[in-house]
Design a protein around this motif. Structure first.
Motif, PDB file in Angstrom:
ATOM      1  N   TYR A 163       0.859  -1.186   0.000  1.00 18.66           N
ATOM      2  CA  TYR A 163       0.000   0.000   0.000  1.00 18.66           C
ATOM      3  C   TYR A 163       0.897   1.240   0.000  1.00 18.66           C
ATOM      4  O   TYR A 163       1.521   1.581   1.003  1.00 18.66           O
ATOM      5  CB  TYR A 163      -0.903  -0.015   1.234  1.00 18.66           C
ATOM      6  CG  TYR A 163      -2.125   0.880   1.147  1.00 18.66           C
ATOM      7  CD1 TYR A 163      -3.327   0.400   0.626  1.00 18.66           C
ATOM      8  CD2 TYR A 163      -2.080   2.201   1.581  1.00 18.66           C
ATOM      9  CE1 TYR A 163      -4.443   1.201   0.540  1.00 18.66           C
ATOM     10  CE2 TYR A 163      -3.199   3.012   1.500  1.00 18.66           C
ATOM     11  CZ  TYR A 163      -4.383   2.516   0.977  1.00 18.66           C
ATOM     12  OH  TYR A 163      -5.500   3.322   0.900  1.00 18.66           O
ATOM     13  N   GLU A 214       5.940   3.706  11.418  1.00 17.17           N
ATOM     14  CA  GLU A 214       4.699   3.232  10.813  1.00 17.17           C
ATOM     15  C   GLU A 214       3.828   4.427  10.434  1.00 17.17           C
ATOM     16  O   GLU A 214       3.883   5.483  11.073  1.00 17.17           O
ATOM     17  CB  GLU A 214       3.902   2.332  11.765  1.00 17.17           C
ATOM     18  CG  GLU A 214       4.536   1.002  12.077  1.00 17.17           C
ATOM     19  CD  GLU A 214       3.597   0.091  12.859  1.00 17.17           C
ATOM     20  OE1 GLU A 214       2.364   0.165  12.634  1.00 17.17           O
ATOM     21  OE2 GLU A 214       4.097  -0.699  13.679  1.00 17.17           O
ATOM     22  N   PHE A 237      -0.449   4.816   9.227  1.00  8.42           N
ATOM     23  CA  PHE A 237      -1.688   4.108   8.898  1.00  8.42           C
ATOM     24  C   PHE A 237      -2.848   5.075   8.789  1.00  8.42           C
ATOM     25  O   PHE A 237      -2.830   6.178   9.337  1.00  8.42           O
ATOM     26  CB  PHE A 237      -1.986   2.973   9.881  1.00  8.42           C
ATOM     27  CG  PHE A 237      -2.122   3.374  11.321  1.00  8.42           C
ATOM     28  CD1 PHE A 237      -3.328   3.800  11.838  1.00  8.42           C
ATOM     29  CD2 PHE A 237      -1.035   3.276  12.180  1.00  8.42           C
ATOM     30  CE1 PHE A 237      -3.466   4.140  13.171  1.00  8.42           C
ATOM     31  CE2 PHE A 237      -1.150   3.615  13.529  1.00  8.42           C
ATOM     32  CZ  PHE A 237      -2.367   4.044  14.023  1.00  8.42           C
ATOM     33  N   THR A 286      -7.167   5.595   8.926  1.00  9.07           N
ATOM     34  CA  THR A 286      -8.344   5.052   9.611  1.00  9.07           C
ATOM     35  C   THR A 286      -9.628   5.603   9.004  1.00  9.07           C
ATOM     36  O   THR A 286      -9.718   6.771   8.648  1.00  9.07           O
ATOM     37  CB  THR A 286      -8.332   5.386  11.111  1.00  9.07           C
ATOM     38  OG1 THR A 286      -8.450   6.814  11.291  1.00  9.07           O
ATOM     39  CG2 THR A 286      -7.041   4.928  11.773  1.00  9.07           C
ATOM     40  N   ILE A 298      -8.488   0.144  10.089  1.00 10.47           N
ATOM     41  CA  ILE A 298      -7.111   0.628   9.995  1.00 10.47           C
ATOM     42  C   ILE A 298      -6.469   0.064   8.733  1.00 10.47           C
ATOM     43  O   ILE A 298      -6.459  -1.145   8.520  1.00 10.47           O
ATOM     44  CB  ILE A 298      -6.288   0.214  11.232  1.00 10.47           C
ATOM     45  CG1 ILE A 298      -6.855   0.868  12.494  1.00 10.47           C
ATOM     46  CG2 ILE A 298      -4.813   0.598  11.059  1.00 10.47           C
ATOM     47  CD1 ILE A 298      -6.172   0.426  13.778  1.00 10.47           C
ATOM     48  N   GLN A 299      -5.935   0.958   7.899  1.00 13.38           N
ATOM     49  CA  GLN A 299      -5.226   0.567   6.685  1.00 13.38           C
ATOM     50  C   GLN A 299      -3.740   0.921   6.842  1.00 13.38           C
ATOM     51  O   GLN A 299      -3.370   2.092   6.820  1.00 13.38           O
ATOM     52  CB  GLN A 299      -5.798   1.276   5.464  1.00 13.38           C
ATOM     53  CG  GLN A 299      -4.973   1.103   4.189  1.00 13.38           C
ATOM     54  CD  GLN A 299      -4.843  -0.339   3.771  1.00 13.38           C
ATOM     55  OE1 GLN A 299      -5.824  -1.021   3.525  1.00 13.38           O
ATOM     56  NE2 GLN A 299      -3.595  -0.826   3.687  1.00 13.38           N
ATOM     57  N   PRO A 300      -2.865  -0.090   7.007  1.00 12.98           N
ATOM     58  CA  PRO A 300      -1.434   0.215   7.107  1.00 12.98           C
ATOM     59  C   PRO A 300      -0.873   0.739   5.784  1.00 12.98           C
ATOM     60  O   PRO A 300      -1.244   0.266   4.709  1.00 12.98           O
ATOM     61  CB  PRO A 300      -0.800  -1.131   7.457  1.00 12.98           C
ATOM     62  CG  PRO A 300      -1.931  -2.028   7.839  1.00 12.98           C
ATOM     63  CD  PRO A 300      -3.139  -1.521   7.126  1.00 12.98           C
ATOM     64  N   ILE A 301       0.013   1.714   5.871  1.00 14.06           N
ATOM     65  CA  ILE A 301       0.762   2.199   4.713  1.00 14.06           C
ATOM     66  C   ILE A 301       2.105   1.478   4.713  1.00 14.06           C
ATOM     67  O   ILE A 301       2.806   1.453   5.729  1.00 14.06           O
ATOM     68  CB  ILE A 301       0.972   3.727   4.795  1.00 14.06           C
ATOM     69  CG1 ILE A 301      -0.381   4.449   4.669  1.00 14.06           C
ATOM     70  CG2 ILE A 301       1.940   4.208   3.711  1.00 14.06           C
ATOM     71  CD1 ILE A 301      -0.304   5.937   4.959  1.00 14.06           C
ATOM     72  N   THR A 302       2.470   0.866   3.598  1.00 11.60           N
ATOM     73  CA  THR A 302       3.729   0.121   3.553  1.00 11.60           C
ATOM     74  C   THR A 302       4.854   0.890   2.872  1.00 11.60           C
ATOM     75  O   THR A 302       6.032   0.574   3.084  1.00 11.60           O
ATOM     76  CB  THR A 302       3.540  -1.235   2.843  1.00 11.60           C
ATOM     77  OG1 THR A 302       3.074  -1.013   1.505  1.00 11.60           O
ATOM     78  CG2 THR A 302       2.523  -2.084   3.591  1.00 11.60           C
ATOM     79  N   THR A 352       4.357  -2.668  10.425  1.00 15.28           N
ATOM     80  CA  THR A 352       2.907  -2.655  10.641  1.00 15.28           C
ATOM     81  C   THR A 352       2.497  -3.233  11.995  1.00 15.28           C
ATOM     82  O   THR A 352       1.323  -3.494  12.221  1.00 15.28           O
ATOM     83  CB  THR A 352       2.190  -3.449   9.525  1.00 15.28           C
ATOM     84  OG1 THR A 352       2.661  -4.807   9.543  1.00 15.28           O
ATOM     85  CG2 THR A 352       2.458  -2.843   8.155  1.00 15.28           C
ATOM     86  N   SER A 371      -0.062  -0.946  14.127  1.00 13.14           N
ATOM     87  CA  SER A 371      -1.394  -0.875  13.515  1.00 13.14           C
ATOM     88  C   SER A 371      -2.125  -2.205  13.654  1.00 13.14           C
ATOM     89  O   SER A 371      -3.348  -2.232  13.868  1.00 13.14           O
ATOM     90  CB  SER A 371      -1.298  -0.457  12.047  1.00 13.14           C
ATOM     91  OG  SER A 371      -0.443  -1.313  11.329  1.00 13.14           O
ATOM     92  N   LYS A 372      -1.411  -3.320  13.547  1.00 16.89           N
ATOM     93  CA  LYS A 372      -2.041  -4.631  13.709  1.00 16.89           C
ATOM     94  C   LYS A 372      -2.577  -4.813  15.117  1.00 16.89           C
ATOM     95  O   LYS A 372      -3.701  -5.292  15.323  1.00 16.89           O
ATOM     96  CB  LYS A 372      -1.038  -5.733  13.379  1.00 16.89           C
ATOM     97  CG  LYS A 372      -1.642  -7.129  13.370  1.00 16.89           C
ATOM     98  CD  LYS A 372      -0.622  -8.162  12.904  1.00 16.89           C
ATOM     99  CE  LYS A 372      -1.258  -9.546  12.799  1.00 16.89           C
ATOM    100  NZ  LYS A 372      -0.271 -10.555  12.325  1.00 16.89           N
TER     101      LYS A 372
END
Length: 281
Positions: free
Chosen positions: A130, A241, A243, A245, A251-255, A264, A267-268
């Motif tokens: 992402y 990290e 992320f 929301t 929650i969508q993590p940004i990679t 991540t 966020s997890k």
């Protein structure tokens, strides 16, 4: 089926006038709501944000717009669409009654409720790649209007087009002070060591429902400090990290952002706690 001002109408017959003020002037506010097996998730927060948005827009709130009345309207529509035992996404839109130009003839409102099916009952952790980038063509104005959900979303629309054209999964929006405000579709959080930051509402960040829930959750976690503080673009590549929301994905993590790739773990962990709160709340 769609609910138009309390009347259930088949989708194909649900119409609005071309002079609708939401269409003509963006004179409209809305809530995006998650419903699981007939239960509205974080309903109290949605209700009070909707009421606050209507007051900010100087809309006349009907006397019957109690939490119980609106909840019943939503659940009835979910049931009529055979989604009472399924996860569902609801959009509750309020617009001022037709009439007038910039100055409305009336402060009274009308409303529409739409519903669609979601694939998962609770928030799942997305491990897919992402990538995000800054959208710098236009800015979000800091101030009260940017904190509510109105139909004036030109910056989000243009940012979404820019993201698609350049193969980004999302874009981050800036305010006039060049501070990070939010993503195209949610609030942004930055993790660095034992500190988590998110932009304050005074920077123009949306008063997000999941944002509010996470602020509450993080404050209960020992050894982690949460700050509502302006975030500079220069901080992004130094973060551990990032992320995003919102009430639909959680929650969508940004990679990845530019040359920096992110972990991540935080966020997890927060997503697990958010799911627990959604079940209990």
């Amino acid at each position: 089926m769609i609910n138009l001002n309390g009347i259930l109408v088949e989708d194909s017959k649900a119409t609005i006038n071309v002079s609708n003020r939401g269409l003509a002037f963006g004179d409209s506010v809305f809530e995006t709501i998650r419903v699981i097996n007939g239960k509205i998730i974080f309903w109290e927060d949605h209700y009070f944000r909707l009421m606050a948005s209507m007051r900010i827009m100087r809309m006349e709130i009907p006397a019957n717009f109690s939490p119980e009345f609106l909840e019943n309207e939503i659940i009835e529509l979910v049931s009529e669409n055979n989604l009472i035992d399924s996860p569902a996404r609801v959009r509750f839109t309020v617009y001022r009654k037709q009439g007038g130009l910039y100055r409305p003839q009336s402060l009274e409102i009308e409303y529409a409720i739409e519903v669609s099916k979601l694939s998962n009952p609770f928030y799942l952790f997305n491990t897919d790649f992402y990538e995000v980038e800054l959208f710098k063509d236009h800015y979000i104005n800091s101030g009260l209007l940017s904190t509510i959900k109105t139909n004036n979303k030109a910056v989000n629309v243009l940012g979404s087009i820019y993201g698609k054209e350049n193969a980004y999964n999302n874009c981050l929006l800036l305010n006039e002070n060049k501070s990070i405000v939010e993503a195209l579709n949610g609030n942004i959080f930055l993790v660095k060591g034992d500190k988590i930051k998110t932009p304050p509402l005074t920077d123009g960040a949306l008063n997000g429902i999941v944002r509010k829930q996470l602020l509450s959750i993080i404050k209960t976690i020992p050894d982690i400090e949460i700050e509502e503080v302006s975030i500079s673009p220069f901080e992004l590549q130094k973060a551990d990290e990032l992320f995003i929301t919102n009430v639909i994905v959680g929650i969508q993590p940004i990679t990845k952002y530019r040359k920096k790739e992110f972990r991540t773990e935080v966020s997890k962990n927060l997503l697990t706690k958010l799911n627990v709160k959604a079940r209990l709340g």
